[in-house]
Scaffold this motif. Structure first.
Motif, mmCIF file in Angstrom:
data_model
loop_
_atom_site.group_PDB
_atom_site.id
_atom_site.type_symbol
_atom_site.label_atom_id
_atom_site.label_comp_id
_atom_site.label_asym_id
_atom_site.label_seq_id
_atom_site.Cartn_x
_atom_site.Cartn_y
_atom_site.Cartn_z
ATOM 1 N N GLY A 1 -37.115 52.486 -76.823
ATOM 2 C CA GLY A 1 -36.568 52.064 -75.060
ATOM 3 C C GLY A 1 -35.307 51.851 -74.869
ATOM 4 O O GLY A 1 -34.932 51.149 -73.408
ATOM 5 N N ARG B 1 -34.034 53.430 -71.162
ATOM 6 C CA ARG B 1 -34.984 52.770 -69.939
ATOM 7 C C ARG B 1 -34.235 51.944 -68.890
ATOM 8 O O ARG B 1 -33.033 50.648 -69.195
ATOM 9 N N LYS C 1 -38.074 48.408 -66.317
ATOM 10 C CA LYS C 1 -38.869 48.360 -67.035
ATOM 11 C C LYS C 1 -39.761 47.192 -66.328
ATOM 12 O O LYS C 1 -39.756 46.601 -65.267
ATOM 13 N N LYS D 1 -40.575 52.414 -72.874
ATOM 14 C CA LYS D 1 -39.746 54.273 -72.059
ATOM 15 C C LYS D 1 -39.566 53.234 -70.901
ATOM 16 O O LYS D 1 -38.602 53.568 -70.017
ATOM 17 N N GLY D 2 -39.929 53.084 -69.604
ATOM 18 C CA GLY D 2 -39.881 52.572 -68.478
ATOM 19 C C GLY D 2 -40.478 53.604 -67.820
ATOM 20 O O GLY D 2 -39.999 53.560 -66.773
ATOM 21 N N GLU E 1 -33.571 47.041 -65.717
ATOM 22 C CA GLU E 1 -33.673 46.617 -66.944
ATOM 23 C C GLU E 1 -32.773 45.256 -66.795
ATOM 24 O O GLU E 1 -33.564 44.575 -67.728
#
Length: 134
Positions: A51, A54, A57, A96-97, A117
């Motif tokens: 992740g 990313r 989120k 991984k968003g 994020e």
């Protein structure tokens, strides 16, 4: 091609069509084991952080969740943490968003929303939208 056994290869060494092993040994009744009790193989996404790239989120709002488990079922990276059929959080080391959890959330407002994020989760919860009237 590497001379290593396929079980010793990292995820970035695998060739197209390679088989990824989830566990190092056969596991029965895996749903009855907590994640800490499962013998994850090195090729399982549980063991590899994915992740880092990313940009958004998902943030989880417990007050709105109905524990439908849709997010848990559809998450492609097993990042939704659930115990006894109740959502308890998100594993940000593996998320991984992608936002699929937000897309499948049926509540109004959604109990999962995407935030940049760098947004603090408490800040995100404080800005949660109100229920939309029909």
């Amino acid at each position: 091609m590497s001379s290593k056994d396929i079980k010793e290869l990292g995820w970035d060494e695998l060739v197209p069509g390679a088989c990824l092993f989830s566990f190092t040994e056969p596991v029965e009744n895996v749903v009855d084991l907590t994640m800490d009790e499962r013998p994850y193989a090195p090729t399982n996404s549980h063991e590899a952080s994915v992740g880092d790239w990313r940009v958004e989120k998902p943030v989880y709002n417990r007050d709105l969740c109905i524990d439908c488990q849709f997010c848990w079922i559809f998450c492609p990276d097993i990042s939704i943490i659930s115990r006894d059929k109740k959502m308890i959080g998100i594993d940000y080391d593996h998320c991984k968003g992608c936002g699929i959890c937000v897309e499948v959330c049926p509540t109004n407002p959604k109990s999962l929303l995407m935030f940049p994020e760098q947004t603090d989760n408490e800040e995100a919860l404080a800005s949660w939208p109100e229920k939309e009237k029909k």
